[in-house]
Write a protein that holds these residues in place. Structure first.
Motif, PDB file in Angstrom:
ATOM      1  N   GLY A 108       0.783  -1.219   0.000  1.00  0.00           N
ATOM      2  CA  GLY A 108       0.000   0.000   0.000  1.00  0.00           C
ATOM      3  C   GLY A 108       0.818   1.274   0.000  1.00  0.00           C
ATOM      4  N   GLY A 109       2.138   1.147   0.110  1.00  0.00           N
ATOM      5  CA  GLY A 109       2.967   2.339   0.202  1.00  0.00           C
ATOM      6  C   GLY A 109       3.243   2.962  -1.148  1.00  0.00           C
ATOM      7  N   GLU A 110       3.516   4.266  -1.156  1.00  0.00           N
ATOM      8  CA  GLU A 110       3.783   4.955  -2.412  1.00  0.00           C
ATOM      9  C   GLU A 110       4.975   4.334  -3.133  1.00  0.00           C
ATOM     10  OE1 GLU A 110       1.546   8.076  -0.102  1.00  0.00           O
ATOM     11  OE2 GLU A 110       3.051   6.580   0.384  1.00  0.00           O
ATOM     12  N   ALA A 111       5.960   3.843  -2.360  1.00  0.00           N
ATOM     13  CA  ALA A 111       7.165   3.301  -2.967  1.00  0.00           C
ATOM     14  C   ALA A 111       6.971   1.872  -3.463  1.00  0.00           C
ATOM     15  CB  ALA A 111       8.320   3.335  -1.960  1.00  0.00           C
ATOM     16  N   GLY A 112       5.850   1.255  -3.126  1.00  0.00           N
ATOM     17  CA  GLY A 112       5.636  -0.136  -3.476  1.00  0.00           C
ATOM     18  C   GLY A 112       5.243  -0.299  -4.929  1.00  0.00           C
ATOM     19  N   ALA A 113       6.118  -0.903  -5.729  1.00  0.00           N
ATOM     20  CA  ALA A 113       5.778  -1.199  -7.114  1.00  0.00           C
ATOM     21  C   ALA A 113       4.886  -2.432  -7.130  1.00  0.00           C
ATOM     22  CB  ALA A 113       7.047  -1.447  -7.922  1.00  0.00           C
ATOM     23  N   ALA A 114       3.795  -2.347  -7.869  1.00  0.00           N
ATOM     24  CA  ALA A 114       2.850  -3.456  -7.932  1.00  0.00           C
ATOM     25  C   ALA A 114       3.027  -4.211  -9.235  1.00  0.00           C
ATOM     26  CB  ALA A 114       1.422  -2.929  -7.814  1.00  0.00           C
ATOM     27  N   ALA A 115       2.750  -5.510  -9.195  1.00  0.00           N
ATOM     28  CA  ALA A 115       2.788  -6.336 -10.404  1.00  0.00           C
ATOM     29  C   ALA A 115       1.778  -5.796 -11.413  1.00  0.00           C
ATOM     30  CB  ALA A 115       2.469  -7.787 -10.047  1.00  0.00           C
ATOM     31  N   ALA A 116       2.088  -5.935 -12.694  1.00  0.00           N
ATOM     32  CA  ALA A 116       1.207  -5.419 -13.739  1.00  0.00           C
ATOM     33  C   ALA A 116      -0.065  -6.247 -13.878  1.00  0.00           C
ATOM     34  CB  ALA A 116       1.946  -5.368 -15.069  1.00  0.00           C
ATOM     35  N   TYR A 117      -0.004  -7.535 -13.511  1.00  0.00           N
ATOM     36  CA  TYR A 117      -1.187  -8.387 -13.562  1.00  0.00           C
ATOM     37  C   TYR A 117      -1.775  -8.515 -12.167  1.00  0.00           C
ATOM     38  CZ  TYR A 117      -0.526  -9.966 -18.364  1.00  0.00           C
ATOM     39  OH  TYR A 117      -0.421 -10.011 -19.738  1.00  0.00           O
ATOM     40  N   GLY A 118      -3.083  -8.418 -12.091  1.00  0.00           N
ATOM     41  CA  GLY A 118      -3.765  -8.554 -10.816  1.00  0.00           C
ATOM     42  C   GLY A 118      -5.160  -9.119 -11.025  1.00  0.00           C
ATOM     43  N   THR A 119      -5.940  -9.103  -9.936  1.00  0.00           N
ATOM     44  CA  THR A 119      -7.287  -9.654  -9.959  1.00  0.00           C
ATOM     45  C   THR A 119      -8.258  -8.640  -9.374  1.00  0.00           C
ATOM     46  OG1 THR A 119      -6.403 -11.888  -9.677  1.00  0.00           O
ATOM     47  CG2 THR A 119      -8.733 -11.594  -9.186  1.00  0.00           C
ATOM     48  N   GLU A 120      -9.379  -8.494 -10.041  1.00  0.00           N
ATOM     49  CA  GLU A 120     -10.451  -7.643  -9.529  1.00  0.00           C
ATOM     50  C   GLU A 120     -10.998  -8.264  -8.249  1.00  0.00           C
ATOM     51  OE1 GLU A 120     -14.622  -5.858 -11.324  1.00  0.00           O
ATOM     52  OE2 GLU A 120     -14.010  -7.907 -11.864  1.00  0.00           O
ATOM     53  N   ALA A 121     -11.164  -7.444  -7.216  1.00  0.00           N
ATOM     54  CA  ALA A 121     -11.730  -7.889  -5.943  1.00  0.00           C
ATOM     55  C   ALA A 121     -13.123  -7.298  -5.796  1.00  0.00           C
ATOM     56  CB  ALA A 121     -10.843  -7.448  -4.779  1.00  0.00           C
ATOM     57  N   LEU A 122     -14.116  -8.160  -5.618  1.00  0.00           N
ATOM     58  CA  LEU A 122     -15.490  -7.712  -5.407  1.00  0.00           C
ATOM     59  C   LEU A 122     -15.827  -7.859  -3.926  1.00  0.00           C
ATOM     60  CD1 LEU A 122     -17.220  -9.402  -8.485  1.00  0.00           C
ATOM     61  CD2 LEU A 122     -16.326  -7.056  -8.296  1.00  0.00           C
TER      62      LEU A 122
END
Length: 197
Positions: free
Chosen positions: A59-73
């Motif tokens: 959740g941090g600004e510096a945290g790079a996230a993976a380009a692939y993810g999953t929609e959470a409902l």
């Protein structure tokens, strides 16, 4: 294979875990940007994206996230004993984030391409061992997937996602499985991750 989407940008919630389609996940929400995210999802009756944090903090600004993810409902919400908002979410569609912007409050917003839904295809004979493994696991742990097992145990995509969810894999391995479009290729990769008998 992805399906270009020109819909509203998807808010992202980077986490040190991988959510796969059909899996359930509990979250505790306390940061203002994620409280805003939940309010926005409620207003628009929409979900948000969960991506694995590659580096930096969740959740941090510096945290790079993976380009692939999953929609959470969001399936359910409550207030915990500590007064924090708790959510129960379910993994839905996979996506590939094309471009990510950061709002003033630190919330990441992504333009995404939605991945094609998994086809319902029967298990191949070489993947029978994986179906047997899943049956054994579900018989031991029970739960919601055990109730659905009879209806889905011959569906290659369903078996693959349940194993990706339940086996003790590393996050990087789970992320690699999330990025595979073909359910049979996903099963091949799961077979390769099993320890040698």
């Amino acid at each position: 294979m992805t399906n270009p989407s020109r819909s509203r940008p998807l808010p992202l919630f980077p986490l040190p875990t991988v959510l796969v389609p059909g899996a359930s996940l509990g979250l505790r929400i306390f940061e203002p940007r994620y409280l805003d995210l939940v309010r926005e999802c409620g207003r628009h009756q929409s979900g948000f994206g969960i991506c694995l944090v590659i580096d930096g903090e969740a959740g941090g600004e510096a945290g790079a996230a993976a380009a692939y993810g999953t929609e959470a409902l969001i399936e359910d919400f409550d207030t915990g004993d500590d007064g924090l908002l708790t959510l129960r979410v379910r993994g839905a569609r996979r996506f590939h984030a094309r471009q990510v912007r950061v709002r003033d409050n630190g919330l990441q917003m992504a333009d995404v391409d939605w991945c094609e839904p998994d086809p319902v295809e029967p298990l191949r004979p070489e993947h029978g061992l994986l179906a047997n493994l899943l049956q054994t696991v579900l018989e031991q742990v029970g739960g919601e997937h055990a109730k659905a097992m009879d209806a889905h145990i011959d569906d290659a995509a369903w078996v693959g996602w349940r194993l990706a969810e339940m086996l003790p894999l590393e996050d990087a391995q789970r992320q690699q499985l999330l990025q595979v479009d073909d359910p049979h290729e996903r099963m091949d990769r799961l077979l390769s991750l099993l320890p040698d008998a």
